[in-house]
Design a protein around this motif. Structure first.
Motif, PDB file in Angstrom:
ATOM      1  N   LEU A   1       3.923   5.610  -5.854  1.00 39.38           N
ATOM      2  CA  LEU A   1       3.920   5.580  -7.315  1.00 39.38           C
ATOM      3  C   LEU A   1       2.747   6.359  -7.901  1.00 39.38           C
ATOM      4  O   LEU A   1       2.853   6.920  -8.992  1.00 39.38           O
ATOM      5  N   GLN A   2       1.628   6.395  -7.196  1.00 36.48           N
ATOM      6  CA  GLN A   2       0.488   7.158  -7.682  1.00 36.48           C
ATOM      7  C   GLN A   2       0.755   8.655  -7.670  1.00 36.48           C
ATOM      8  O   GLN A   2       0.132   9.402  -8.424  1.00 36.48           O
ATOM      9  N   GLN A   3       1.677   9.089  -6.812  1.00 35.98           N
ATOM     10  CA  GLN A   3       2.020  10.504  -6.741  1.00 35.98           C
ATOM     11  C   GLN A   3       3.469  10.728  -7.152  1.00 35.98           C
ATOM     12  O   GLN A   3       4.182  11.537  -6.552  1.00 35.98           O
TER      13      GLN A   3
ATOM     14  N   GLN B   1       0.826  -1.202   0.000  1.00 33.67           N
ATOM     15  CA  GLN B   1       0.000   0.000   0.000  1.00 33.67           C
ATOM     16  C   GLN B   1       0.863   1.256   0.000  1.00 33.67           C
ATOM     17  O   GLN B   1       0.556   2.231  -0.704  1.00 33.67           O
ATOM     18  N   ALA B   2       1.946   1.249   0.767  1.00 35.41           N
ATOM     19  CA  ALA B   2       2.842   2.409   0.792  1.00 35.41           C
ATOM     20  C   ALA B   2       3.492   2.628  -0.571  1.00 35.41           C
ATOM     21  O   ALA B   2       3.584   3.760  -1.064  1.00 35.41           O
ATOM     22  N   GLU B   3       3.949   1.537  -1.178  1.00 39.37           N
ATOM     23  CA  GLU B   3       4.588   1.654  -2.491  1.00 39.37           C
ATOM     24  C   GLU B   3       3.608   2.163  -3.541  1.00 39.37           C
ATOM     25  O   GLU B   3       3.962   3.028  -4.365  1.00 39.37           O
ATOM     26  N   GLN B   4       2.384   1.669  -3.544  1.00 36.53           N
ATOM     27  CA  GLN B   4       1.392   2.121  -4.508  1.00 36.53           C
ATOM     28  C   GLN B   4       1.067   3.592  -4.307  1.00 36.53           C
ATOM     29  O   GLN B   4       0.891   4.342  -5.277  1.00 36.53           O
TER      30      GLN B   4
ATOM     31  N   ILE C   1       9.112  15.055   0.812  1.00 36.35           N
ATOM     32  CA  ILE C   1      10.162  14.532   1.684  1.00 36.35           C
ATOM     33  C   ILE C   1       9.634  13.382   2.539  1.00 36.35           C
ATOM     34  O   ILE C   1      10.372  12.447   2.873  1.00 36.35           O
ATOM     35  N   PHE C   2       8.335  13.412   2.869  1.00 34.86           N
ATOM     36  CA  PHE C   2       7.757  12.305   3.637  1.00 34.86           C
ATOM     37  C   PHE C   2       7.677  11.047   2.771  1.00 34.86           C
ATOM     38  O   PHE C   2       7.936   9.939   3.244  1.00 34.86           O
ATOM     39  N   HIS C   3       7.321  11.216   1.514  1.00 32.72           N
ATOM     40  CA  HIS C   3       7.272  10.062   0.625  1.00 32.72           C
ATOM     41  C   HIS C   3       8.674   9.539   0.327  1.00 32.72           C
ATOM     42  O   HIS C   3       8.846   8.331   0.114  1.00 32.72           O
ATOM     43  N   LEU C   4       9.672  10.413   0.306  1.00 37.01           N
ATOM     44  CA  LEU C   4      11.042   9.936   0.109  1.00 37.01           C
ATOM     45  C   LEU C   4      11.504   9.136   1.322  1.00 37.01           C
ATOM     46  O   LEU C   4      12.180   8.106   1.174  1.00 37.01           O
TER      47      LEU C   4
ATOM     48  N   ARG D   1      16.224  10.449  -7.843  1.00 37.47           N
ATOM     49  CA  ARG D   1      15.610  11.554  -8.579  1.00 37.47           C
ATOM     50  C   ARG D   1      14.798  12.449  -7.647  1.00 37.47           C
ATOM     51  O   ARG D   1      14.815  13.685  -7.755  1.00 37.47           O
ATOM     52  N   THR D   2      14.067  11.837  -6.721  1.00 36.98           N
ATOM     53  CA  THR D   2      13.264  12.621  -5.785  1.00 36.98           C
ATOM     54  C   THR D   2      14.149  13.484  -4.896  1.00 36.98           C
ATOM     55  O   THR D   2      13.838  14.655  -4.634  1.00 36.98           O
ATOM     56  N   ALA D   3      15.261  12.928  -4.428  1.00 34.03           N
ATOM     57  CA  ALA D   3      16.178  13.695  -3.576  1.00 34.03           C
ATOM     58  C   ALA D   3      16.763  14.889  -4.320  1.00 34.03           C
ATOM     59  O   ALA D   3      16.893  15.985  -3.759  1.00 34.03           O
ATOM     60  N   LEU D   4      17.108  14.692  -5.582  1.00 30.01           N
ATOM     61  CA  LEU D   4      17.651  15.804  -6.362  1.00 30.01           C
ATOM     62  C   LEU D   4      16.569  16.838  -6.662  1.00 30.01           C
ATOM     63  O   LEU D   4      16.851  18.044  -6.718  1.00 30.01           O
ATOM     64  N   ALA D   5      15.345  16.375  -6.877  1.00 29.97           N
ATOM     65  CA  ALA D   5      14.253  17.319  -7.116  1.00 29.97           C
ATOM     66  C   ALA D   5      14.004  18.198  -5.902  1.00 29.97           C
ATOM     67  O   ALA D   5      13.661  19.379  -6.027  1.00 29.97           O
ATOM     68  N   LEU D   6      14.179  17.646  -4.719  1.00 31.79           N
ATOM     69  CA  LEU D   6      14.015  18.401  -3.476  1.00 31.79           C
ATOM     70  C   LEU D   6      15.282  19.137  -3.063  1.00 31.79           C
ATOM     71  O   LEU D   6      15.282  19.803  -2.021  1.00 31.79           O
TER      72      LEU D   6
END
Length: 730
Positions: free
Chosen positions: A247-249, A241-244, A255-258, A286-291
């Protein structure tokens, strides 16, 4: 002549409201009023077949499906009912056995064996079955079901299954279970280097207030339940559920999702899903670099800044699972990092500001303080540099005249790192027992010694990771002997540290995979070096020391999929040396040369440059290059191509060869393998020791164990035709 009027269909008579009648028809949860089939249609469908969504043959009075299954068919007129009206009962469910929770979440076939299904046993997973779902049997329950689908919160809920066995009912995380798992996370996982990015007071307070991010909550509880072997909890469903949710967002960096994503990746690694973890790791980078987590944010509060730093450094440590010193697989290249090291725990918990040093020490007179976590990160950086140096030496890219200077530079860097530690962080048994973070303390000092082993094993004659013969010849014999003894001395120090931890350490604490890697490599080096004249341990003593390392891996990593190959290979190696000791053979102590890799279907140049370990998680990820299918026109042409496949347990799968070559091979002939693991193959079943009645050949005994889990084989390689302009670190 006027045409006769079309016959009317039988009138439906019902005392129930029309909306309720349609609701009954959709849900199938109560008796239904079904009209008779239209005689003008080609084939009528009985209500049973319509509900079950199967093909109906339309046979009058009784369709074939209902006749075969013993159902009451709507084509059959019931006594006392007017024509066109039939009361039909809901067909009973006749599906197979219910799938277990892990197989259901992964959408894999489950045979439903008890107490554990064969699929979970084969994959070493915790198998658990859900409770059977109770379906409503009245129209009021049907109304409740429909209302639950359209929840006011706007969250999608699964529609009720009709007549299907195997649906699971996953209980929501209640407050008590959540708080217990949160406390366990900070008690057992937070001391580890890769899990120390959550701020304990903030997270616990948000849990009490029920304001914590749901995805983060699910991932924390799932990884904690997995690591602590809480088999009664549905942690596999929580992590899915966490992974889905992540991926949906995927387009909205958070930062919480990372934070949650890093825990999901760790969960996938520990449960053996290496391909998924490898791909999700790229998303995390990619998320870390985006933030912009690789930069400081001085305008933020001290707690927020430190939490950002620790989150990025946890991502930096993730590289050790896959890149093993290869720049092309790195998620966080050091030249892109503009962060300071994490501070001590007391400052982070209380939110106090402290100025720490950088990953690479600055050339200045003032020395910035670094805690035990910062020292571990600097040590990880040095170990990766040693890996790249060893690869260059193995490929002939390092000049023989510069090898000695490079080794001395690494030695000085390691000495400075150890000197920068405070008095309470220097290694001693008393410091180990009194340290609040025993796991971090143990891993730091084991890794420091392992870095020396990685550096000095270049001079270990006959060892698989030794430098090529031309390089060894260029090293002065006195220096080569000194490297050998330094390598064995540091390996002995690792085993001594393991012994101290077994006697005085906390038996309930958890360890990370690098501790198993260090224990594995030290045991292997000590047993190999027992035949060198002047070694600290003879073969009998070396085997007993190796068993200490095996006990550590077995005790602290009983169900970890990432360390299973280490344990299996070490068991096999100890058994092999025990046979040698019993037979008292006097054979030359060496390891075999890598066989030909002419049939590898991955890039030959990539194979020679990467040389991944048999225990590498990237190697175990089971990726296969199917580029040959791009030009395949027929099945016949595909059958002539060679396919390479690596099993997830680190063993080598049989490789199909062209028919002309297969006729000349036996089933025991080793085949080539891909991803650079072509240096060694297992003879027969690697999990079994050689039979005691046969003489043990040293060149066969270590056939499956010549790869270092961090970097793989670095022996000689024919590099003719290599472009000279490529970056030396690739």
């Amino acid at each position: 002549m006027t045409e006769a009027p079309r016959p009317l269909r039988p009138l439906q008579v019902s005392s129930e409201p029309r909306d309720l009648q349609s609701l009954q028809l959709k849900s199938g949860l109560a008796a239904e009023v079904i009209s008779a089939p239209d005689p003008l249609k080609k084939r009528a469908i009985c209500s049973q077949c319509r509900i079950r969504k199967v093909r109906c043959d339309g046979r009058p009075n009784f369709c074939q499906n209902c006749d075969r299954l013993g159902f009451e068919c709507s084509f059959q007129q019931l006594p006392g009912k007017s024509p066109g009206q039939y009361m039909v009962k809901l067909p009973e469910r006749r599906r197979g056995t219910q799938a277990c929770i892990p197989c259901h979440s992964k959408k894999t076939r489950c045979l439903g064996e008890l107490p554990s299904c064969s699929s979970c046993v084969r994959r070493n997973r915790v198998c658990s079955y859900p409770r059977a779902k109770r379906y409503a049997s009245s129209s009021s329950h049907a109304r409740d079901s429909v209302e639950s689908i359209q929840s006011p919160a706007g969250e999608a809920s699964p529609a009720p299954d009709i007549g299907i066995v195997g649906s699971t009912e996953v209980p929501e995380l209640d407050s008590a279970t959540t708080m217990d798992l949160m406390e366990d996370y900070f008690r057992h996982l937070y001391p580890l280097p890769s899990f120390a990015f959550l701020h304990k007071p903030t997270v616990l307070q948000r849990c009490k207030d029920n304001t914590i991010n749901r995805t983060l909550k699910l991932s924390i509880c799932a990884i904690t339940a997995l690591q602590l072997q809480r088999t009664s909890l549905c942690h596999d469903i929580w992590i899915q559920q966490a992974e889905q949710s992540i991926l949906q967002q995927i387009g909205r960096a958070s930062i919480f999702h990372l934070q949650a994503l890093l825990l999901v990746i760790r969960y996938r690694i520990e449960s053996g899903e290496f391909p998924t973890a490898f791909m999700l790791a790229a998303l995390a980078a990619r998320t870390a670099l985006a933030l912009r987590l690789n930069y400081e944010r001085p305008e933020l509060s001290d707690v927020a800044q430190e939490a950002r730093r620790r989150l990025f450094w946890a991502l930096y440590l993730l590289d050790d699972f896959f890149c093993v010193g290869l720049r092309e697989f790195e998620l966080c290249p050091e030249e892109t990092i503009h962060l300071r090291l994490p501070c001590d725990e007391i400052y982070f918990e209380t939110g106090q500001h402290v100025h720490t040093g950088l990953l690479r020490p600055e050339a200045s007179k003032t020395v910035d303080p670094i805690g035990i976590r910062g020292a571990f990160l600097r040590l990880a950086s040095v170990r990766r540099a040693v890996m790249r140096f060893n690869r260059r030496v193995g490929l002939g890219d390092e000049l023989s005249s510069t090898i000695g200077e490079s080794i001395r530079r690494f030695e000085e860097e390691l000495r400075s790192l150890r000197a920068s530690l405070g008095s309470s962080d220097q290694y001693s048994v008393s410091n180990l027992t009194s340290c609040r973070w025993q796991a971090q303390f143990l891993m730091l000092h084991m890794s420091w010694h392992q870095c020396h082993c990685d550096l000095y094993r270049l001079g270990l004659d006959g060892y698989s990771e030794a430098a090529p013969s031309p390089v060894l010849i260029a090293i002065h014999p006195r220096d080569r002997v000194a490297m050998q003894f330094k390598c064995l001395e540091h390996a002995e120090s690792i085993i001594r540290t393991v012994s101290d931890f077994s006697d005085h350490g906390d038996s309930e604490c958890l360890l990370e995979r690098d501790a198993a890697v260090c224990a594995f490599e030290s045991a292997r080096l000590v047993m190999f070096g027992s035949r060198i004249p002047g070694a600290l341990s003879d073969l009998d003593l070396a085997i007993n020391k190796a068993k200490l390392s095996l006990n550590l891996i077995t005790k602290y990593f009983p169900l970890s999929a990432s360390t299973q190959p280490l344990r299996k290979d070490l068991e096999r190696l100890i058994a092999s040396y025990s046979v040698r000791l019993a037979l008292q053979t006097q054979e030359t102590f060496s390891e075999p040369d890598p066989p030909s890799r002419s049939t590898s279907k991955l890039s030959q140049y990539a194979n020679s440059r990467q040389r991944l370990s048999v225990q590498s998680l990237l190697l175990q990820s089971d990726f296969v290059d199917d580029s040959n299918e791009l030009a395949s026109l027929t099945q016949g042409s595909e059958s002539q191509t060679t396919t390479n496949h690596i099993h997830t347990d680190g063993q080598i799968a049989q490789v199909s060869e062209p028919a002309s070559e297969l006729t000349t091979m036996t089933t025991d002939t080793p085949k080539s393998l891909s991803w650079g693991a072509v240096g060694r193959t297992h003879s027969g079943n690697s999990s079994q020791a050689p039979p005691p009645s046969l003489p043990l050949d040293a060149r066969q005994e270590d056939a499956g164990l010549i790869f270092n889990p961090w970097m793989g084989f670095i022996g000689t390689e024919d590099m003719s035709g290599r472009p000279p302009h490529l970056d030396e670190e690739f």
